[in-house]
Design a protein around this motif. Structure first.
Motif, mmCIF file in Angstrom:
data_model
loop_
_atom_site.group_PDB
_atom_site.id
_atom_site.type_symbol
_atom_site.label_atom_id
_atom_site.label_comp_id
_atom_site.label_asym_id
_atom_site.label_seq_id
_atom_site.Cartn_x
_atom_site.Cartn_y
_atom_site.Cartn_z
ATOM 1 N N GLU A 54 0.832 -1.118 0.026
ATOM 2 C CA GLU A 54 0.092 -0.114 0.180
ATOM 3 C C GLU A 54 0.849 1.202 0.005
ATOM 4 O O GLU A 54 0.595 2.332 -0.544
ATOM 5 N N LYS A 55 2.058 1.208 0.572
ATOM 6 C CA LYS A 55 2.926 2.384 0.598
ATOM 7 C C LYS A 55 3.450 2.743 -0.665
ATOM 8 O O LYS A 55 3.795 3.699 -0.960
ATOM 9 N N ASP A 56 3.857 1.439 -1.587
ATOM 10 C CA ASP A 56 4.349 1.616 -2.938
ATOM 11 C C ASP A 56 3.269 2.279 -3.909
ATOM 12 O O ASP A 56 3.595 3.126 -4.530
ATOM 13 N N GLU A 57 1.742 1.749 -3.462
ATOM 14 C CA GLU A 57 0.777 2.429 -4.297
ATOM 15 C C GLU A 57 0.778 3.840 -3.942
ATOM 16 O O GLU A 57 0.500 4.643 -4.909
ATOM 17 N N TYR A 58 0.568 4.394 -2.783
ATOM 18 C CA TYR A 58 0.664 5.714 -2.507
ATOM 19 C C TYR A 58 1.844 6.315 -2.982
ATOM 20 O O TYR A 58 1.481 7.565 -3.646
ATOM 21 N N THR A 59 2.732 6.027 -2.801
ATOM 22 C CA THR A 59 3.922 6.839 -3.531
ATOM 23 C C THR A 59 3.801 6.808 -5.069
ATOM 24 O O THR A 59 4.271 7.996 -5.587
ATOM 25 N N GLU A 60 3.371 5.737 -5.570
ATOM 26 C CA GLU A 60 3.176 5.879 -7.166
ATOM 27 C C GLU A 60 2.052 6.897 -7.471
ATOM 28 O O GLU A 60 2.258 7.568 -8.529
ATOM 29 N N ILE A 61 1.151 6.998 -6.927
ATOM 30 C CA ILE A 61 -0.163 7.712 -7.012
ATOM 31 C C ILE A 61 0.434 9.283 -6.938
ATOM 32 O O ILE A 61 0.269 10.148 -7.608
ATOM 33 N N ALA A 62 1.327 9.505 -5.516
ATOM 34 C CA ALA A 62 1.896 10.791 -5.572
ATOM 35 C C ALA A 62 2.749 11.397 -6.648
ATOM 36 O O ALA A 62 2.886 12.359 -6.936
ATOM 37 N N ARG A 63 3.528 10.367 -7.042
ATOM 38 C CA ARG A 63 4.496 10.580 -8.329
ATOM 39 C C ARG A 63 3.616 11.066 -9.559
ATOM 40 O O ARG A 63 3.992 11.865 -10.141
ATOM 41 N N ARG A 64 2.574 10.291 -9.813
ATOM 42 C CA ARG A 64 1.615 10.698 -10.904
ATOM 43 C C ARG A 64 1.060 12.086 -10.781
ATOM 44 O O ARG A 64 1.140 13.053 -11.887
ATOM 45 N N LYS A 65 0.654 12.452 -9.712
ATOM 46 C CA LYS A 65 0.016 13.762 -9.415
ATOM 47 C C LYS A 65 0.721 14.678 -9.359
ATOM 48 O O LYS A 65 0.517 15.798 -9.748
ATOM 49 N N ALA A 66 2.185 14.378 -8.865
ATOM 50 C CA ALA A 66 3.170 15.358 -9.262
ATOM 51 C C ALA A 66 3.478 15.805 -10.545
ATOM 52 O O ALA A 66 3.619 16.861 -10.988
ATOM 53 N N TYR A 67 3.583 14.652 -11.503
ATOM 54 C CA TYR A 67 3.840 14.957 -13.024
ATOM 55 C C TYR A 67 2.469 15.652 -13.622
ATOM 56 O O TYR A 67 2.691 16.613 -14.534
ATOM 57 N N ASP A 68 1.252 15.235 -13.084
ATOM 58 C CA ASP A 68 0.239 16.090 -13.477
ATOM 59 C C ASP A 68 0.172 17.546 -13.117
ATOM 60 O O ASP A 68 -0.295 18.596 -14.034
ATOM 61 N N LEU A 69 0.681 17.759 -11.968
ATOM 62 C CA LEU A 69 0.721 19.310 -11.483
ATOM 63 C C LEU A 69 1.723 19.861 -12.162
ATOM 64 O O LEU A 69 1.689 21.080 -12.683
ATOM 65 N N LYS A 70 2.856 19.271 -12.404
ATOM 66 C CA LYS A 70 3.922 19.801 -13.208
ATOM 67 C C LYS A 70 3.480 20.283 -14.619
ATOM 68 O O LYS A 70 3.782 21.351 -15.322
ATOM 69 N N GLU A 71 2.781 19.241 -15.278
ATOM 70 C CA GLU A 71 2.225 19.692 -16.734
ATOM 71 C C GLU A 71 1.191 20.832 -16.766
ATOM 72 O O GLU A 71 1.499 21.644 -17.755
ATOM 73 N N TYR A 72 0.476 20.982 -15.758
ATOM 74 C CA TYR A 72 -0.414 22.302 -15.578
ATOM 75 C C TYR A 72 0.517 23.376 -15.691
ATOM 76 O O TYR A 72 0.140 24.165 -16.230
ATOM 77 N N ILE A 73 1.534 23.255 -14.532
ATOM 78 C CA ILE A 73 2.114 24.616 -14.265
ATOM 79 C C ILE A 73 2.833 25.011 -15.558
ATOM 80 O O ILE A 73 3.265 26.111 -15.982
ATOM 81 N N ASP A 74 3.549 24.026 -16.220
ATOM 82 C CA ASP A 74 4.135 24.116 -17.507
ATOM 83 C C ASP A 74 3.206 24.781 -18.461
ATOM 84 O O ASP A 74 3.764 25.989 -19.399
ATOM 85 N N ALA A 75 2.055 24.387 -18.645
ATOM 86 C CA ALA A 75 1.277 24.749 -19.527
ATOM 87 C C ALA A 75 0.844 26.494 -19.207
ATOM 88 O O ALA A 75 0.624 27.296 -20.190
ATOM 89 N N LEU A 76 0.632 26.551 -17.932
ATOM 90 C CA LEU A 76 0.376 28.049 -17.428
ATOM 91 C C LEU A 76 1.239 28.922 -17.954
ATOM 92 O O LEU A 76 1.302 30.015 -18.339
ATOM 93 N N PHE A 77 2.754 28.463 -17.656
ATOM 94 C CA PHE A 77 3.877 29.525 -18.018
ATOM 95 C C PHE A 77 4.022 29.584 -19.401
ATOM 96 O O PHE A 77 4.086 30.658 -19.825
ATOM 97 N N ASP A 78 3.560 28.449 -20.061
ATOM 98 C CA ASP A 78 3.846 28.700 -21.723
ATOM 99 C C ASP A 78 2.683 29.746 -22.034
ATOM 100 O O ASP A 78 3.031 30.500 -23.094
ATOM 101 N N TRP A 79 1.740 29.648 -21.650
ATOM 102 C CA TRP A 79 0.494 30.732 -21.799
ATOM 103 C C TRP A 79 0.742 31.933 -21.629
ATOM 104 O O TRP A 79 0.751 32.948 -22.528
ATOM 105 N N PHE A 80 1.355 32.162 -20.261
ATOM 106 C CA PHE A 80 1.701 33.864 -20.020
ATOM 107 C C PHE A 80 2.903 34.159 -20.903
ATOM 108 O O PHE A 80 2.874 35.337 -21.349
#
Length: 305
Positions: free
Chosen positions: A119-145
């Motif tokens: 379960e710890k490994d699953e939580y870590t993988e979920i956190a990793r994916r959400k971190a990449y999703d967040l980075k993708e959003y922020i990258d798009a935001l900076f690109d727009w500005f």
């Protein structure tokens, strides 16, 4: 001689009367124009100065109307931009804070030992994916500005578009195979020379492929490059859920997200950025879609002389 004098005096009197009436009419028109301008100043941008083409003040009236219409157009654009910025800040608050809070929750659970083992490994993988999703959003935001700032500059040069496209797609093959999306690539061996900014073109292609992977629920994607008359055509199509006509006409707008079928994940900026980049390089982009059958994006650039 007396009759001539009388006629001369009569003609002079008529001329004076005509001049008086003309001046009076002009003064009336000027006062009417001032009244209209006062209303416009108070915020009524729909008012116009009326004048027949034969009137002396007509050129001035038409010029004033053109100026007012131009300023109204700019004000409407500013209002739309202000509203869009408000929506962007609202979206930013939700799309950044919410996944960040969730990410912290998963990491805290791991850090405090609330979860262990598998379960710890699953939580870590979920956190990793959400971190990449967040980075993708922020990258798009900076690109727009960045794209909408005065500092943004493209550096177009004559490039071989077929080979450039082929090299960009190499990195997508493992992703498509991992997502079990069949791919059909049609890229000619003959050179197709186009004046492009290579980074901008890469962003355009990557955004279109990412759009298919993230939102279309497709099992197949097709990408082709071809020469059509005096243009290069890049087509990206899929066999996914497609879009309704009401969604299709808005997909290049900032923050727009289709509300049926397609995934709600994403910033709502990717296609808007793509559209702007295409236009800034002198190209065009269109989309066609049929619900339940898929979507096709067509990007065209003039061939280099």
């Amino acid at each position: 001689m007396v009759w001539i004098s009388i006629l001369s005096l009569a003609a002079a009197a008529v001329s004076l009367l005509v001049c008086y009436l003309s001046i009076r009419q002009v003064k009336k028109k000027i006062q009417g124009t001032l009244d209209v301008l006062a209303e416009i100043k108070q915020g009524n941008g729909n008012r116009r100065v009326l004048a027949a083409s034969s009137e002396l003040t007509a050129p001035i009236a038409y010029e004033i109307n053109d100026i007012v219409a131009s300023y109204e157009k700019e004000l409407a654009s500013l209002r739309r931009a202000e509203e869009a910025n408000k929506q962007l800040m609202t979206s930013l608050s939700h799309d950044v804070r919410t996944p960040l809070t969730t990410l912290i929750g998963y990491l805290d659970a791991v850090h405090k030992g609330v979860v262990t083992g598998r379960e710890k490994d699953e939580y870590t993988e979920i956190a990793r994916r959400k971190a990449y999703d967040l980075k993708e959003y922020i990258d798009a935001l900076f690109d727009w500005f960045k794209l909408n700032s005065d500092e943004f500059m493209l550096k177009p040069e004559v490039v071989e578009a077929a080979e450039l496209t082929r090299n960009l797609l190499i990195d997508w093959i493992p992703v498509l195979e991992d997502k079990q999306i069949a791919y059909n690539l049609e890229i000619p061996d003959q050179p197709i020379r186009v004046r492009l900014d290579t980074d901008a073109y890469g962003r355009i292609l990557n955004n279109l492929v990412q759009n298919v992977v993230a939102h279309s629920q497709a099992t197949e994607i097709g990408i082709s490059v071809s020469r059509q008359d005096r243009e290069m055509a890049l087509l990206v199509w899929d066999n996914g859920v497609g879009m309704e006509k009401k969604d299709l006409q808005h997909i290049f707008e900032r923050l727009y997200k289709c509300d049926q079928g397609r995934s709600q994940k994403g910033s709502g900026l990717g296609l808007a950025i793509t559209h702007q980049l295409v236009e800034k390089m002198g190209g065009t982009i269109t989309a066609a879609s049929t619900p339940g059958k898929g979507t096709t994006f067509a990007v065209r650039f003039p061939l280099a002389e």
